[in-house]
Design a protein around this motif. Structure first.
Motif, mmCIF file in Angstrom:
data_model
loop_
_atom_site.group_PDB
_atom_site.id
_atom_site.type_symbol
_atom_site.label_atom_id
_atom_site.label_comp_id
_atom_site.label_asym_id
_atom_site.label_seq_id
_atom_site.Cartn_x
_atom_site.Cartn_y
_atom_site.Cartn_z
ATOM 1 N N ALA A 15 0.886 -1.322 -0.012
ATOM 2 C CA ALA A 15 0.033 0.025 0.019
ATOM 3 C C ALA A 15 0.820 1.177 -0.162
ATOM 4 O O ALA A 15 0.603 2.152 -0.684
ATOM 5 C CB ALA A 15 -0.860 0.071 1.168
ATOM 6 N N ALA A 16 1.836 1.228 0.550
ATOM 7 C CA ALA A 16 2.771 2.649 0.985
ATOM 8 C C ALA A 16 3.343 2.677 -0.435
ATOM 9 O O ALA A 16 3.628 3.895 -1.074
ATOM 10 C CB ALA A 16 3.749 2.058 2.074
ATOM 11 N N LEU A 17 3.874 1.738 -1.127
ATOM 12 C CA LEU A 17 4.561 1.891 -2.653
ATOM 13 C C LEU A 17 3.510 2.350 -3.426
ATOM 14 O O LEU A 17 3.834 3.010 -4.299
ATOM 15 C CB LEU A 17 5.475 0.501 -2.888
ATOM 16 N N ALA A 18 2.454 1.639 -3.484
ATOM 17 C CA ALA A 18 1.323 2.199 -4.555
ATOM 18 C C ALA A 18 0.981 3.726 -4.262
ATOM 19 O O ALA A 18 0.701 4.259 -5.240
ATOM 20 C CB ALA A 18 0.143 1.243 -4.157
ATOM 21 N N SER A 19 0.519 3.901 -3.045
ATOM 22 C CA SER A 19 0.040 5.411 -2.621
ATOM 23 C C SER A 19 1.027 6.483 -2.458
ATOM 24 O O SER A 19 0.920 7.600 -2.624
ATOM 25 C CB SER A 19 -0.852 5.326 -1.480
ATOM 26 N N ALA A 25 5.916 6.693 8.461
ATOM 27 C CA ALA A 25 7.192 7.215 8.022
ATOM 28 C C ALA A 25 7.865 8.229 9.142
ATOM 29 O O ALA A 25 7.154 8.872 9.736
ATOM 30 C CB ALA A 25 6.763 8.072 6.829
ATOM 31 N N GLY A 26 9.010 7.923 9.355
ATOM 32 C CA GLY A 26 9.745 8.554 10.370
ATOM 33 C C GLY A 26 9.320 8.649 11.610
ATOM 34 O O GLY A 26 10.074 9.123 12.648
ATOM 35 N N LYS A 27 8.445 7.683 12.104
ATOM 36 C CA LYS A 27 7.989 7.394 13.537
ATOM 37 C C LYS A 27 8.549 5.936 13.897
ATOM 38 O O LYS A 27 8.303 4.913 13.340
ATOM 39 C CB LYS A 27 6.439 7.341 13.380
ATOM 40 N N PRO A 28 9.352 6.225 15.051
ATOM 41 C CA PRO A 28 9.942 4.697 15.766
ATOM 42 C C PRO A 28 8.671 3.982 16.059
ATOM 43 O O PRO A 28 7.871 4.574 16.881
ATOM 44 C CB PRO A 28 10.840 5.272 16.611
ATOM 45 N N THR A 29 8.902 2.717 15.546
ATOM 46 C CA THR A 29 7.854 1.851 15.897
ATOM 47 C C THR A 29 8.233 0.605 16.552
ATOM 48 O O THR A 29 9.204 -0.132 16.107
ATOM 49 C CB THR A 29 7.060 1.524 14.830
ATOM 50 N N LEU A 30 7.635 0.421 17.596
ATOM 51 C CA LEU A 30 8.157 -0.819 18.628
ATOM 52 C C LEU A 30 7.431 -2.098 18.077
ATOM 53 O O LEU A 30 6.389 -2.083 17.910
ATOM 54 C CB LEU A 30 7.834 -0.673 20.068
ATOM 55 N N THR A 46 12.111 1.881 11.914
ATOM 56 C CA THR A 46 11.777 3.292 11.506
ATOM 57 C C THR A 46 11.854 3.153 9.791
ATOM 58 O O THR A 46 12.646 2.581 9.252
ATOM 59 C CB THR A 46 12.768 4.464 11.670
ATOM 60 N N PHE A 47 10.630 3.813 9.042
ATOM 61 C CA PHE A 47 10.363 3.410 7.594
ATOM 62 C C PHE A 47 10.302 4.769 6.887
ATOM 63 O O PHE A 47 10.171 5.697 7.209
ATOM 64 C CB PHE A 47 9.200 2.624 7.640
ATOM 65 N N ALA A 48 10.833 4.624 5.613
ATOM 66 C CA ALA A 48 10.727 5.921 4.632
ATOM 67 C C ALA A 48 10.827 5.284 3.291
ATOM 68 O O ALA A 48 11.380 4.045 2.721
ATOM 69 C CB ALA A 48 11.943 6.716 4.832
ATOM 70 N N LEU A 49 10.138 5.950 2.589
ATOM 71 C CA LEU A 49 10.007 6.015 1.175
ATOM 72 C C LEU A 49 11.278 6.370 0.290
ATOM 73 O O LEU A 49 11.790 7.686 0.727
ATOM 74 C CB LEU A 49 8.907 6.157 0.513
ATOM 75 N N GLY A 55 10.350 12.747 -7.537
ATOM 76 C CA GLY A 55 9.520 12.510 -6.369
ATOM 77 C C GLY A 55 8.630 11.125 -6.489
ATOM 78 O O GLY A 55 7.690 10.755 -5.713
ATOM 79 N N ALA A 56 9.119 10.365 -7.786
ATOM 80 C CA ALA A 56 8.212 9.061 -7.869
ATOM 81 C C ALA A 56 8.956 7.983 -6.827
ATOM 82 O O ALA A 56 10.237 7.882 -6.871
ATOM 83 C CB ALA A 56 8.378 8.526 -9.377
ATOM 84 N N VAL A 57 8.034 7.087 -6.358
ATOM 85 C CA VAL A 57 8.518 6.194 -5.325
ATOM 86 C C VAL A 57 9.390 4.864 -6.193
ATOM 87 O O VAL A 57 8.900 4.510 -7.129
ATOM 88 C CB VAL A 57 7.457 5.403 -4.810
ATOM 89 N N GLN A 58 10.642 4.925 -5.536
ATOM 90 C CA GLN A 58 11.499 4.022 -6.241
ATOM 91 C C GLN A 58 11.637 2.753 -5.211
ATOM 92 O O GLN A 58 11.827 1.490 -5.765
ATOM 93 C CB GLN A 58 12.716 4.572 -6.541
ATOM 94 N N GLY A 59 11.221 2.849 -4.126
ATOM 95 C CA GLY A 59 11.188 1.653 -3.383
ATOM 96 C C GLY A 59 11.051 2.266 -1.473
ATOM 97 O O GLY A 59 10.653 3.254 -1.564
#
Length: 83
Positions: A15-19, A25-30, A46-49, A55-59
């Motif tokens: 969903a993140a790659l598609a949208s 994003a950027g929020k540490p998650t336990l 921690t995740f990021a696109l 600006g196109a998502v590559q990964g």
């Protein structure tokens, strides 16, 4: 990643790659993780696109850190306060 969390993980990843957006994003998650030895541990992720110049998502990129000792220490301190 424990088996019971894998479907949700890949659903969120796709969903993140598609949208092009991530609610984490950027929020540490336990979360829980599974070491290759089979031992369960706590990790903070921690995740990021990753985007190209247009600006196109590559990964995506994820950073994971073993925080098992910290979580266990915090739980022990909390249990001691409640005793």
């Amino acid at each position: 990643m424990p088996e019971h969390l894998r479907a949700a993980h890949w659903k969120g990843f796709d969903a993140a790659l598609a949208s092009g957006t991530m609610k984490l994003a950027g929020k540490p998650t336990l979360t829980r993780a599974l070491h290759k030895s089979g031992r369960k541990l706590y990790i903070e992720m921690t995740f990021a696109l990753v985007r190209d110049n247009d600006g196109a998502v590559q990964g995506s990129v994820a950073m994971a850190r073993d925080v098992t000792e910290r979580v266990e220490r915090e739980r022990a301190a909390k249990a001691a306060q409640n005793s």
